[in-house]
Design a protein around this motif. Structure first.
Motif, PDB file in Angstrom:
ATOM      1  N   ASP A 158       0.813  -1.151  -0.120  1.00 19.53           N
ATOM      2  CA  ASP A 158       0.143  -0.053   0.106  1.00 19.53           C
ATOM      3  C   ASP A 158       0.961   1.256  -0.194  1.00 19.53           C
ATOM      4  O   ASP A 158       1.047   1.953   1.110  1.00 19.53           O
ATOM      5  CB  ASP A 158      -0.929  -0.106   1.221  1.00 19.53           C
ATOM      6  N   ILE A 159       1.486   1.467  -1.378  1.00 19.90           N
ATOM      7  CA  ILE A 159       2.491   2.709  -1.238  1.00 19.90           C
ATOM      8  C   ILE A 159       1.943   3.315  -2.651  1.00 19.90           C
ATOM      9  O   ILE A 159       1.720   2.686  -3.608  1.00 19.90           O
ATOM     10  CB  ILE A 159       3.865   2.042  -1.607  1.00 19.90           C
ATOM     11  N   ASP A 160       2.205   4.640  -2.521  1.00 25.91           N
ATOM     12  CA  ASP A 160       2.043   5.359  -3.692  1.00 25.91           C
ATOM     13  C   ASP A 160       3.218   5.091  -4.687  1.00 25.91           C
ATOM     14  O   ASP A 160       4.509   4.911  -4.283  1.00 25.91           O
ATOM     15  CB  ASP A 160       1.970   6.749  -3.462  1.00 25.91           C
ATOM     16  N   VAL A 161       2.726   4.833  -5.973  1.00 24.05           N
ATOM     17  CA  VAL A 161       4.019   4.712  -6.906  1.00 24.05           C
ATOM     18  C   VAL A 161       5.029   5.455  -6.951  1.00 24.05           C
ATOM     19  O   VAL A 161       6.253   5.258  -6.964  1.00 24.05           O
ATOM     20  CB  VAL A 161       3.553   4.301  -8.508  1.00 24.05           C
TER      21      VAL A 161
ATOM     22  N   GLU B 168      10.641   7.376  -5.487  1.00 22.74           N
ATOM     23  CA  GLU B 168      11.638   8.562  -4.792  1.00 22.74           C
ATOM     24  C   GLU B 168      12.279   7.593  -3.604  1.00 22.74           C
ATOM     25  O   GLU B 168      13.406   7.653  -3.186  1.00 22.74           O
ATOM     26  CB  GLU B 168      10.640   9.319  -4.126  1.00 22.74           C
ATOM     27  N   GLN B 169      11.563   6.891  -2.743  1.00 29.06           N
ATOM     28  CA  GLN B 169      12.462   5.848  -1.622  1.00 29.06           C
ATOM     29  C   GLN B 169      13.223   5.084  -2.397  1.00 29.06           C
ATOM     30  O   GLN B 169      14.412   5.040  -1.892  1.00 29.06           O
ATOM     31  CB  GLN B 169      11.228   5.043  -0.971  1.00 29.06           C
ATOM     32  N   ALA B 170      12.975   4.560  -3.399  1.00 30.64           N
ATOM     33  CA  ALA B 170      14.147   3.811  -4.073  1.00 30.64           C
ATOM     34  C   ALA B 170      15.114   4.470  -4.588  1.00 30.64           C
ATOM     35  O   ALA B 170      16.526   4.172  -4.597  1.00 30.64           O
ATOM     36  CB  ALA B 170      13.341   2.725  -5.184  1.00 30.64           C
TER      37      ALA B 170
ATOM     38  N   SER C 120      -7.920   2.151  -0.938  1.00 25.45           N
ATOM     39  CA  SER C 120      -6.843   2.841  -0.750  1.00 25.45           C
ATOM     40  C   SER C 120      -6.646   3.994  -1.740  1.00 25.45           C
ATOM     41  O   SER C 120      -6.336   4.954  -1.387  1.00 25.45           O
ATOM     42  CB  SER C 120      -5.583   2.139  -0.386  1.00 25.45           C
ATOM     43  N   SER C 121      -6.634   3.445  -2.788  1.00 27.47           N
ATOM     44  CA  SER C 121      -6.407   4.250  -3.830  1.00 27.47           C
ATOM     45  C   SER C 121      -7.460   5.487  -4.071  1.00 27.47           C
ATOM     46  O   SER C 121      -7.371   6.503  -4.278  1.00 27.47           O
ATOM     47  CB  SER C 121      -6.715   3.585  -5.364  1.00 27.47           C
ATOM     48  N   LYS C 122      -8.818   5.107  -3.642  1.00 31.23           N
ATOM     49  CA  LYS C 122      -9.879   6.328  -3.615  1.00 31.23           C
ATOM     50  C   LYS C 122      -9.599   7.126  -2.611  1.00 31.23           C
ATOM     51  O   LYS C 122      -9.779   8.285  -2.569  1.00 31.23           O
ATOM     52  CB  LYS C 122     -11.164   5.254  -3.495  1.00 31.23           C
ATOM     53  N   ILE C 123      -9.353   6.622  -1.394  1.00 35.89           N
ATOM     54  CA  ILE C 123      -8.940   7.502  -0.366  1.00 35.89           C
ATOM     55  C   ILE C 123      -7.993   8.550  -0.687  1.00 35.89           C
ATOM     56  O   ILE C 123      -7.862   9.510  -0.498  1.00 35.89           O
ATOM     57  CB  ILE C 123      -8.619   6.440   0.918  1.00 35.89           C
ATOM     58  N   ALA C 124      -6.885   7.948  -1.496  1.00 32.39           N
ATOM     59  CA  ALA C 124      -5.837   8.804  -1.812  1.00 32.39           C
ATOM     60  C   ALA C 124      -5.829   9.569  -2.718  1.00 32.39           C
ATOM     61  O   ALA C 124      -5.338  10.053  -3.227  1.00 32.39           O
ATOM     62  CB  ALA C 124      -4.352   8.002  -1.777  1.00 32.39           C
TER      63      ALA C 124
ATOM     64  N   LEU D 263       1.151   0.762  -5.413  1.00 32.12           N
ATOM     65  CA  LEU D 263       2.101  -0.171  -5.975  1.00 32.12           C
ATOM     66  C   LEU D 263       1.632  -1.640  -6.117  1.00 32.12           C
ATOM     67  O   LEU D 263       2.018  -2.361  -7.261  1.00 32.12           O
ATOM     68  CB  LEU D 263       3.458  -0.164  -5.118  1.00 32.12           C
ATOM     69  N   GLY D 264       0.838  -2.001  -5.162  1.00 28.11           N
ATOM     70  CA  GLY D 264       0.307  -3.208  -5.513  1.00 28.11           C
ATOM     71  C   GLY D 264      -0.668  -3.720  -6.261  1.00 28.11           C
ATOM     72  O   GLY D 264      -1.068  -4.818  -6.231  1.00 28.11           O
ATOM     73  N   THR D 265      -1.168  -2.829  -6.971  1.00 30.24           N
ATOM     74  CA  THR D 265      -2.143  -2.894  -8.054  1.00 30.24           C
ATOM     75  C   THR D 265      -1.465  -2.583  -9.457  1.00 30.24           C
ATOM     76  O   THR D 265      -2.229  -2.689 -10.311  1.00 30.24           O
ATOM     77  CB  THR D 265      -3.528  -2.172  -7.992  1.00 30.24           C
ATOM     78  N   LEU D 266      -0.237  -2.259  -9.428  1.00 33.00           N
ATOM     79  CA  LEU D 266       0.510  -1.680 -10.581  1.00 33.00           C
ATOM     80  C   LEU D 266       0.422  -2.829 -11.646  1.00 33.00           C
ATOM     81  O   LEU D 266       1.152  -3.860 -11.585  1.00 33.00           O
ATOM     82  CB  LEU D 266       1.800  -1.040 -10.299  1.00 33.00           C
ATOM     83  N   GLN D 267       0.152  -2.508 -13.060  1.00 39.18           N
ATOM     84  CA  GLN D 267       0.385  -3.254 -14.088  1.00 39.18           C
ATOM     85  C   GLN D 267       1.354  -2.720 -14.909  1.00 39.18           C
ATOM     86  O   GLN D 267       1.967  -3.507 -15.797  1.00 39.18           O
ATOM     87  CB  GLN D 267      -1.073  -3.624 -14.844  1.00 39.18           C
TER      88      GLN D 267
END
Length: 347
Positions: free
Chosen positions: A216-219, A224-226, A250-254, A260-264
């Motif tokens: 549950d991380i913004d891509v 930036e973290q990486a 979580s995406s809707k809240i944000a 990151l966990g739904t990224l295709q």
């Protein structure tokens, strides 16, 4: 306490070491509640595995339900360590028995202390994890409406995880597998960032791999973290699913399209050396923990040795009995697992 029903009448006991920044429960006064502790708490819990345990199942004592020793994971004993030296001494003894290998698990959003404790034990059994298992319990509110509290706690908790990793290294761990689930992946990445910024190369060098499960991380935040971390610990594996209902919320809240966990779209992380594994075809319940909940997926990863190969850095990017579609863009690889592949691996 929900995680301490009394001695368990079974013989398969798994010790779990604990580092935690959870404070007291304001209702019961018990340790490891949801309040925040500025001091790292250390403990060990001996968890009994039910004789009727089935792969992918996690059943443990809950209020209002009769305990079933044949099916429930139960607490067989516990030990607190007011003295850090005593904690490291017992860790050192365990690490000698496990060849210096350890796994540390960071739980996710809306988790009580007990949920994470029993979850790590279940994964330890189902995936035959190293005998030295460490559970980092950060102060989640343990409530579906506690998202904002948990987001703040994830930042608060990074120093505690860093200290736990340091003490694990000082106790003699040579290979540490770091596993973060959901919002625990954010705790994991923030901690790795802090370790890199501090120049703590010894701890970073002991990491034998990083697994982010349904992160549950913004891509953009992840990128930036990486960037700050530099070369990522290898292998670096990310389990994803577009069917993950929790991450959709979580995406809707944000107010964002992807976590990151739904990224295709592999191009968004193509410059990073990561392996993304899509488990959507093995969706179980809300799809937020397929890796631990789906028996077919667990059997496939375990039986074919595919997970072990990934953790040993042997993934070649070519298809085999355990993989479906494989796509590589620059440094990143995406693997879409399929039930058909699982059937192939069974032969």
């Amino acid at each position: 306490m929900a995680y301490a029903p009394g001695p368990a009448p079974v013989t398969d006991i798994r010790p779990v070491f604990v580092g935690s920044t959870r404070g007291l429960d304001p209702e019961t006064g018990a340790a490891f509640g949801f309040t925040r502790s500025e001091t790292l708490q250390r403990a060990r819990f001996d968890v009994s595995v039910p004789p009727d345990h089935k792969t992918g199942q996690l059943q443990y004592p809950l209020k209002g339900r009769k305990v079933d020793p044949q099916k429930d994971f139960l607490l067989a004993g516990s030990k607190n360590y007011p003295d850090p030296a005593a904690f490291q001494a017992d860790l050192r003894q365990s690490l000698k028995a496990s060849g210096g290998e350890a796994v540390i698990f960071v739980h996710g959003f809306n988790n009580t202390f007990a949920e994470g404790l029993y979850r790590l034990t279940q994964m330890g059994v189902d995936f035959d994890l190293p005998k030295t298992m460490v559970y980092y319990a950060w102060p989640s509110r343990g409530h579906v409406l506690g998202y904002a509290y948990d987001r703040d706690s994830a930042v608060f908790a990074r120093d505690g995880l860093r200290q736990t990793l340091r003490e694990l290294r000082q106790a003699g761990a040579q290979r540490i597998l770091l596993v973060g689930h959901s919002m625990g992946s954010s705790v994991t990445m923030e901690t790795l960032r802090d370790i890199a910024l501090s120049g703590e190369t010894e701890t970073m060098a002991r990491l034998s791999g990083v697994l982010l499960i349904s992160p549950d991380i913004d891509v953009d935040m992840f990128r930036e973290q990486a960037r700050t971390i530099g070369p990522l610990p290898q292998p670096f594996v990310i389990f994803t699913s577009q069917k993950d209902k929790a991450l959709r919320l979580s995406s809707k809240i944000a107010g964002e399209r992807d976590r990151l966990g739904t990224l295709q779209d592999l191009r968004r992380v193509a410059d990073l050396k990561v392996t993304m594994i899509d488990t959507g075809a093995f969706n179980t319940a809300d799809g937020h923990f397929n890796v631990a909940n789906n028996p077919a997926l667990i059997r496939m990863l375990g039986r074919t040795g595919q997970l072990a190969k990934m953790l040993e850095g042997e993934q070649t990017g070519k298809g085999n009995l355990a993989t479906g579609v494989v796509l590589t863009v620059q440094n990143a690889t995406r693997i879409v697992l399929s039930p058909i592949s699982a059937l192939g691996g069974a032969n």
